[in-house]
Design a protein around this motif. Structure first.
Motif, mmCIF file in Angstrom:
data_model
loop_
_atom_site.group_PDB
_atom_site.id
_atom_site.type_symbol
_atom_site.label_atom_id
_atom_site.label_comp_id
_atom_site.label_asym_id
_atom_site.label_seq_id
_atom_site.Cartn_x
_atom_site.Cartn_y
_atom_site.Cartn_z
ATOM 1 N N CYS A 60 -5.647 95.553 113.234
ATOM 2 C CA CYS A 60 -4.679 94.585 112.703
ATOM 3 C C CYS A 60 -3.265 95.181 112.736
ATOM 4 C CB CYS A 60 -5.044 94.196 111.278
ATOM 5 S SG CYS A 60 -6.637 93.386 111.108
ATOM 6 N N ASP A 61 -3.166 96.465 112.381
ATOM 7 C CA ASP A 61 -1.871 97.141 112.424
ATOM 8 C C ASP A 61 -1.325 97.162 113.847
ATOM 9 O OD1 ASP A 61 -1.952 97.651 109.677
ATOM 10 O OD2 ASP A 61 -2.903 99.609 109.958
ATOM 11 N N GLY A 62 -2.192 97.343 114.832
ATOM 12 C CA GLY A 62 -1.775 97.330 116.230
ATOM 13 C C GLY A 62 -1.245 95.972 116.654
ATOM 14 N N HIS A 63 -1.889 94.896 116.178
ATOM 15 C CA HIS A 63 -1.413 93.552 116.493
ATOM 16 C C HIS A 63 -0.053 93.313 115.836
ATOM 17 C CE1 HIS A 63 -2.032 88.936 116.428
ATOM 18 N NE2 HIS A 63 -1.486 89.305 117.565
ATOM 19 N N ALA A 64 0.090 93.732 114.590
ATOM 20 C CA ALA A 64 1.367 93.574 113.885
ATOM 21 C C ALA A 64 2.483 94.304 114.635
ATOM 22 C CB ALA A 64 1.255 94.102 112.453
ATOM 23 N N GLU A 65 2.194 95.506 115.110
ATOM 24 C CA GLU A 65 3.205 96.278 115.840
ATOM 25 C C GLU A 65 3.585 95.598 117.151
ATOM 26 O OE1 GLU A 65 6.129 98.721 116.214
ATOM 27 O OE2 GLU A 65 4.894 98.630 114.416
ATOM 28 N N ALA A 66 2.619 95.038 117.864
ATOM 29 C CA ALA A 66 2.911 94.315 119.113
ATOM 30 C C ALA A 66 3.814 93.115 118.840
ATOM 31 C CB ALA A 66 1.607 93.859 119.774
ATOM 32 N N LEU A 67 3.565 92.396 117.758
ATOM 33 C CA LEU A 67 4.406 91.244 117.414
ATOM 34 C C LEU A 67 5.816 91.687 117.027
ATOM 35 C CD1 LEU A 67 1.731 89.201 115.442
ATOM 36 C CD2 LEU A 67 2.726 88.604 117.658
ATOM 37 N N ARG A 68 5.918 92.773 116.279
ATOM 38 C CA ARG A 68 7.248 93.284 115.887
ATOM 39 C C ARG A 68 8.042 93.729 117.110
ATOM 40 N NH1 ARG A 68 4.438 96.528 111.411
ATOM 41 N NH2 ARG A 68 4.638 95.189 109.583
ATOM 42 N N ARG A 69 7.373 94.418 118.045
ATOM 43 C CA ARG A 69 8.070 94.854 119.275
ATOM 44 C C ARG A 69 8.598 93.658 120.057
ATOM 45 N NH1 ARG A 69 3.737 98.478 119.830
ATOM 46 N NH2 ARG A 69 2.791 97.075 121.350
ATOM 47 N N ALA A 70 7.937 92.523 119.923
ATOM 48 C CA ALA A 70 8.357 91.305 120.616
ATOM 49 C C ALA A 70 9.415 90.539 119.827
ATOM 50 C CB ALA A 70 7.145 90.408 120.861
ATOM 51 N N GLY A 71 9.840 91.096 118.694
ATOM 52 C CA GLY A 71 10.916 90.472 117.934
ATOM 53 C C GLY A 71 10.476 89.558 116.815
ATOM 54 N N ILE A 72 9.198 89.569 116.473
ATOM 55 C CA ILE A 72 8.712 88.713 115.392
ATOM 56 C C ILE A 72 8.779 89.488 114.081
ATOM 57 C CG2 ILE A 72 6.677 87.500 114.484
ATOM 58 C CD1 ILE A 72 6.005 86.818 117.418
ATOM 59 N N ASN A 73 9.457 88.918 113.114
ATOM 60 C CA ASN A 73 9.666 89.519 111.799
ATOM 61 C C ASN A 73 8.366 89.376 111.005
ATOM 62 O OD1 ASN A 73 10.681 90.398 109.363
ATOM 63 N ND2 ASN A 73 12.163 88.748 109.123
ATOM 64 N N LEU A 74 7.692 90.493 110.732
ATOM 65 C CA LEU A 74 6.353 90.432 110.151
ATOM 66 C C LEU A 74 6.167 91.492 109.078
ATOM 67 C CD1 LEU A 74 3.693 88.839 110.684
ATOM 68 C CD2 LEU A 74 3.013 90.733 112.131
ATOM 69 N N ARG A 75 5.589 91.076 107.980
ATOM 70 C CA ARG A 75 5.227 91.971 106.879
ATOM 71 C C ARG A 75 3.707 91.983 106.800
ATOM 72 N NH1 ARG A 75 4.748 90.792 101.178
ATOM 73 N NH2 ARG A 75 5.344 88.664 101.678
ATOM 74 N N VAL A 76 3.101 93.124 106.495
ATOM 75 C CA VAL A 76 1.647 93.247 106.406
ATOM 76 C C VAL A 76 1.245 93.420 104.944
ATOM 77 C CG1 VAL A 76 -0.359 94.630 107.073
ATOM 78 C CG2 VAL A 76 1.482 94.242 108.717
ATOM 79 N N VAL A 77 0.252 92.607 104.531
ATOM 80 C CA VAL A 77 -0.273 92.669 103.167
ATOM 81 C C VAL A 77 -1.777 92.886 103.254
ATOM 82 C CG1 VAL A 77 -0.636 91.371 101.026
ATOM 83 C CG2 VAL A 77 1.523 91.141 102.278
ATOM 84 N N GLU A 78 -2.254 93.934 102.607
ATOM 85 C CA GLU A 78 -3.691 94.181 102.560
ATOM 86 C C GLU A 78 -4.302 93.338 101.452
ATOM 87 O OE1 GLU A 78 -4.273 98.416 102.246
ATOM 88 O OE2 GLU A 78 -3.741 98.702 104.347
ATOM 89 N N SER A 79 -5.465 92.736 101.761
ATOM 90 C CA SER A 79 -6.097 91.842 100.792
ATOM 91 C C SER A 79 -7.613 91.902 100.930
ATOM 92 C CB SER A 79 -5.625 90.405 101.009
ATOM 93 O OG SER A 79 -6.319 89.516 100.171
ATOM 94 N N GLU A 80 -8.294 91.808 99.804
ATOM 95 C CA GLU A 80 -9.755 91.738 99.773
ATOM 96 C C GLU A 80 -10.223 90.280 99.763
ATOM 97 O OE1 GLU A 80 -11.834 94.414 99.647
ATOM 98 O OE2 GLU A 80 -10.344 95.995 99.418
ATOM 99 N N LYS A 81 -9.280 89.336 99.728
ATOM 100 C CA LYS A 81 -9.615 87.918 99.555
ATOM 101 C C LYS A 81 -9.248 87.089 100.788
ATOM 102 C CE LYS A 81 -9.060 88.381 94.634
ATOM 103 N NZ LYS A 81 -8.448 87.932 93.418
ATOM 104 N N LEU A 82 -9.589 87.590 101.957
ATOM 105 C CA LEU A 82 -9.221 86.885 103.191
ATOM 106 C C LEU A 82 -9.972 85.572 103.363
ATOM 107 C CD1 LEU A 82 -8.829 89.778 105.766
ATOM 108 C CD2 LEU A 82 -7.058 88.523 104.554
ATOM 109 N N ALA A 83 -11.215 85.504 102.928
ATOM 110 C CA ALA A 83 -12.004 84.277 103.118
ATOM 111 C C ALA A 83 -11.339 83.085 102.441
ATOM 112 C CB ALA A 83 -13.423 84.474 102.604
#
Length: 166
Positions: A60-83
């Motif tokens: 997931c961190d790798g996907h976030a980094e790819a989006l940021r490199r492409a200019g997408i402003n993204l913050r990552v939040v860890e959560s146990e309640k994804l469902a």
């Protein structure tokens, strides 16, 4: 002399109309182009997004980094309640991946290629979101080579439909 004044007023209105058309055209073409060109718009001007992921998930961190490199402003939040988050975002069970991004009023589910995310944000279709089901090799953050083109699906009131092939 009166006819000359009327002619000048007509010409002025025509120039104003052309100027307004050019402004509108610039908004419709330059605005989306700026979104696609990461170096031309500051991070504060790009639509902010939030990626919700399981704690410690490195893909997931790798996907976030790819989006940021492409200019997408993204913050990552860890959560146990994804469902419950995926359910609230309207992501169909068969399209669920390992993380969910909420951005620009949309849900982006899984390792969706950057071009498809940008297309979503520029075109603003009437959907709830887009998804790349599973965790396919070669998708952003997953590593490896993709065995076939990625089929990105849209979902929402219209059901599930093909959005892009990347």
């Amino acid at each position: 002399m009166k006819a000359t004044m009327v002619d000048e007023q007509v010409k002025a209105k025509a120039r104003d109309g052309v100027a307004q058309m050019l402004k509108t055209l610039m908004k419709l073409t330059v605005g989306p182009a700026l979104l696609l060109a990461p170096g031309t718009v500051s991070a504060a001007d790009r639509p902010p997004g939030v990626m919700y992921k399981n704690p410690g998930c490195e893909c997931c961190d790798g996907h976030a980094e790819a989006l940021r490199r492409a200019g997408i402003n993204l913050r990552v939040v860890e959560s146990e309640k994804l469902a419950s988050l995926k359910e609230r975002a309207g992501v169909p069970a068969e399209l669920q991946g390992c993380h969910t991004i909420l951005i620009g009023g949309y849900a982006v589910e899984g390792h969706v290629p950057v071009a498809a995310v940008k297309r979503l944000l520029v075109q603003k279709p009437a959907v709830r979101g887009i998804a790349l089901p599973g965790m396919p090799a070669g998708s952003p953050g997953m590593g490896g080579a993709n065995a076939a083109p990625f089929k990105v699906m849209s979902f929402g009131a219209q059901g599930t439909q093909l959005f892009a092939v990347e």
